[in-house]
Design a protein around this motif. Structure first.
Motif, PDB file in Angstrom:
ATOM      1  N   PRO A  84      10.367 106.260 -46.663  1.00 40.82           N
ATOM      2  CA  PRO A  84       9.207 105.653 -47.326  1.00 40.82           C
ATOM      3  C   PRO A  84       9.337 105.715 -48.855  1.00 40.82           C
ATOM      4  CG  PRO A  84       8.504 107.179 -45.612  1.00 40.82           C
ATOM      5  CD  PRO A  84       9.986 107.340 -45.765  1.00 40.82           C
ATOM      6  N   LEU A  85       8.727 104.758 -49.523  1.00 41.00           N
ATOM      7  CA  LEU A  85       8.829 104.669 -50.975  1.00 41.00           C
ATOM      8  C   LEU A  85       8.285 105.921 -51.661  1.00 41.00           C
ATOM      9  CD1 LEU A  85       7.754 100.943 -51.498  1.00 41.00           C
ATOM     10  CD2 LEU A  85      10.056 101.873 -51.248  1.00 41.00           C
ATOM     11  N   PHE A  86       7.141 106.439 -51.184  1.00 41.04           N
ATOM     12  CA  PHE A  86       6.579 107.638 -51.817  1.00 41.04           C
ATOM     13  C   PHE A  86       7.532 108.817 -51.672  1.00 41.04           C
ATOM     14  CE2 PHE A  86       5.304 108.736 -47.535  1.00 41.04           C
ATOM     15  CZ  PHE A  86       5.334 110.120 -47.531  1.00 41.04           C
ATOM     16  N   ALA A  87       8.223 108.915 -50.530  1.00 39.51           N
ATOM     17  CA  ALA A  87       9.160 110.016 -50.290  1.00 39.51           C
ATOM     18  C   ALA A  87      10.388 109.886 -51.191  1.00 39.51           C
ATOM     19  CB  ALA A  87       9.567 110.058 -48.828  1.00 39.51           C
ATOM     20  N   GLN A  88      10.833 108.653 -51.423  1.00 38.91           N
ATOM     21  CA  GLN A  88      11.955 108.443 -52.335  1.00 38.91           C
ATOM     22  C   GLN A  88      11.593 108.921 -53.735  1.00 38.91           C
ATOM     23  OE1 GLN A  88      13.862 104.528 -52.281  1.00 38.91           O
ATOM     24  NE2 GLN A  88      12.970 104.157 -50.263  1.00 38.91           N
ATOM     25  N   LEU A  89      10.413 108.558 -54.169  1.00 33.41           N
ATOM     26  CA  LEU A  89       9.968 108.934 -55.508  1.00 33.41           C
ATOM     27  C   LEU A  89       9.796 110.452 -55.616  1.00 33.41           C
ATOM     28  CD1 LEU A  89       9.056 108.183 -58.325  1.00 33.41           C
ATOM     29  CD2 LEU A  89       6.783 107.697 -57.381  1.00 33.41           C
ATOM     30  N   ALA A  90       9.121 111.055 -54.651  1.00 30.61           N
ATOM     31  CA  ALA A  90       8.926 112.506 -54.662  1.00 30.61           C
ATOM     32  C   ALA A  90      10.271 113.222 -54.634  1.00 30.61           C
ATOM     33  CB  ALA A  90       8.059 112.936 -53.475  1.00 30.61           C
ATOM     34  N   GLY A  91      11.210 112.717 -53.864  1.00 29.52           N
ATOM     35  CA  GLY A  91      12.534 113.327 -53.787  1.00 29.52           C
ATOM     36  C   GLY A  91      13.267 113.305 -55.113  1.00 29.52           C
ATOM     37  N   GLN A  92      13.102 112.232 -55.858  1.00 31.51           N
ATOM     38  CA  GLN A  92      13.754 112.143 -57.162  1.00 31.51           C
ATOM     39  C   GLN A  92      13.156 113.142 -58.151  1.00 31.51           C
ATOM     40  OE1 GLN A  92      14.359 108.091 -58.662  1.00 31.51           O
ATOM     41  NE2 GLN A  92      14.190 107.388 -56.547  1.00 31.51           N
ATOM     42  N   VAL A  93      11.839 113.304 -58.094  1.00 32.30           N
ATOM     43  CA  VAL A  93      11.210 114.282 -58.985  1.00 32.30           C
ATOM     44  C   VAL A  93      11.651 115.690 -58.587  1.00 32.30           C
ATOM     45  CG1 VAL A  93       9.027 115.273 -59.779  1.00 32.30           C
ATOM     46  CG2 VAL A  93       9.246 112.791 -59.508  1.00 32.30           C
ATOM     47  N   ARG A  94      11.651 115.988 -57.284  1.00 24.97           N
ATOM     48  CA  ARG A  94      12.108 117.307 -56.814  1.00 24.97           C
ATOM     49  C   ARG A  94      13.521 117.594 -57.310  1.00 24.97           C
ATOM     50  NH1 ARG A  94      10.519 115.406 -51.862  1.00 24.97           N
ATOM     51  NH2 ARG A  94       8.413 116.076 -51.414  1.00 24.97           N
ATOM     52  N   ALA A  95      14.401 116.628 -57.121  1.00 24.93           N
ATOM     53  CA  ALA A  95      15.793 116.816 -57.528  1.00 24.93           C
ATOM     54  C   ALA A  95      15.906 117.047 -59.028  1.00 24.93           C
ATOM     55  CB  ALA A  95      16.632 115.602 -57.106  1.00 24.93           C
ATOM     56  N   ALA A  96      15.106 116.346 -59.804  1.00 36.20           N
ATOM     57  CA  ALA A  96      15.149 116.504 -61.259  1.00 36.20           C
ATOM     58  C   ALA A  96      14.636 117.880 -61.676  1.00 36.20           C
ATOM     59  CB  ALA A  96      14.336 115.406 -61.938  1.00 36.20           C
ATOM     60  N   VAL A  97      13.612 118.383 -60.998  1.00 34.88           N
ATOM     61  CA  VAL A  97      13.092 119.717 -61.314  1.00 34.88           C
ATOM     62  C   VAL A  97      14.115 120.774 -60.923  1.00 34.88           C
ATOM     63  CG1 VAL A  97      11.317 121.426 -60.732  1.00 34.88           C
ATOM     64  CG2 VAL A  97      10.660 119.056 -61.197  1.00 34.88           C
ATOM     65  N   ILE A  98      14.626 120.678 -59.698  1.00 32.80           N
ATOM     66  CA  ILE A  98      15.599 121.670 -59.219  1.00 32.80           C
ATOM     67  C   ILE A  98      16.884 121.599 -60.028  1.00 32.80           C
ATOM     68  CG2 ILE A  98      17.062 122.281 -57.250  1.00 32.80           C
ATOM     69  CD1 ILE A  98      14.647 121.472 -55.476  1.00 32.80           C
ATOM     70  N   GLY A  99      17.274 120.408 -60.428  1.00 34.09           N
ATOM     71  CA  GLY A  99      18.493 120.234 -61.212  1.00 34.09           C
ATOM     72  C   GLY A  99      18.338 120.601 -62.677  1.00 34.09           C
ATOM     73  N   GLY A 100      17.120 120.871 -63.101  1.00 28.92           N
ATOM     74  CA  GLY A 100      16.885 121.254 -64.487  1.00 28.92           C
ATOM     75  C   GLY A 100      16.700 120.093 -65.437  1.00 28.92           C
ATOM     76  N   ASP A 101      16.642 118.871 -64.906  1.00 30.78           N
ATOM     77  CA  ASP A 101      16.458 117.701 -65.759  1.00 30.78           C
ATOM     78  C   ASP A 101      15.008 117.550 -66.222  1.00 30.78           C
ATOM     79  OD1 ASP A 101      19.152 116.982 -65.527  1.00 30.78           O
ATOM     80  OD2 ASP A 101      18.760 115.903 -63.657  1.00 30.78           O
ATOM     81  N   LEU A 102      14.079 118.114 -65.456  1.00 33.01           N
ATOM     82  CA  LEU A 102      12.667 118.123 -65.834  1.00 33.01           C
ATOM     83  C   LEU A 102      12.233 119.581 -65.940  1.00 33.01           C
ATOM     84  CD1 LEU A 102      11.083 115.367 -63.524  1.00 33.01           C
ATOM     85  CD2 LEU A 102      11.489 115.236 -65.983  1.00 33.01           C
TER      86      LEU A 102
END
Length: 122
Positions: free
Chosen positions: A12-30
């Motif tokens: 789902p589109l919302f899950a894609q978006l949430a996943g990108q934010v999660r990855a950015a936080v965990i990866g240290g980009d955010l």
């Protein structure tokens, strides 16, 4: 940060978006305190319904990764400052092992989901 969604994907589109934010936080980009685009602004730039973005933001809020503040919008929470180093290493090892075995991304994700589901039932 640039967000992208694939309307043809099974996720789902919302899950894609949430996943990108999660990855950015965990990866240290955010980092904590970073403001995310307003839901209206992000919906417009991605050409998706406002409720899609709100759903993603609410899921991230429920996980404690972002805070939704009236008048300030979505902000990366202090929890985003946790040390995710061990998790990043485990994910790197998983990706390498899956690649070495020639597993498709969908297969690897299915295995991870099944394993996490077992953990949640304990």
């Amino acid at each position: 940060m640039l967000f992208r969604i694939d309307p043809t994907a099974d996720e789902p589109l919302f899950a894609q978006l949430a996943g990108q934010v999660r990855a950015a936080v965990i990866g240290g980009d955010l980092s904590p305190g970073t403001r995310l685009p307003s839901a209206r602004e992000l919906a417009g730039s991605l050409d998706v319904n406002l409720h899609t973005v709100l759903h993603a933001y609410q899921e991230l809020r429920d996980e404690g990764l972002i805070e939704l503040r009236r008048g300030r919008g979505a902000v990366v929470a202090e929890r985003g400052d946790q040390d995710f180093g061990a998790l990043r290493e485990a994910l790197d090892a998983l990706a390498t092992a899956a690649d070495d075995l020639g597993l498709a991304t969908a297969t690897t994700l299915g295995l991870v989901r099944a394993r996490l589901a077992r953990t949640e039932t304990r």
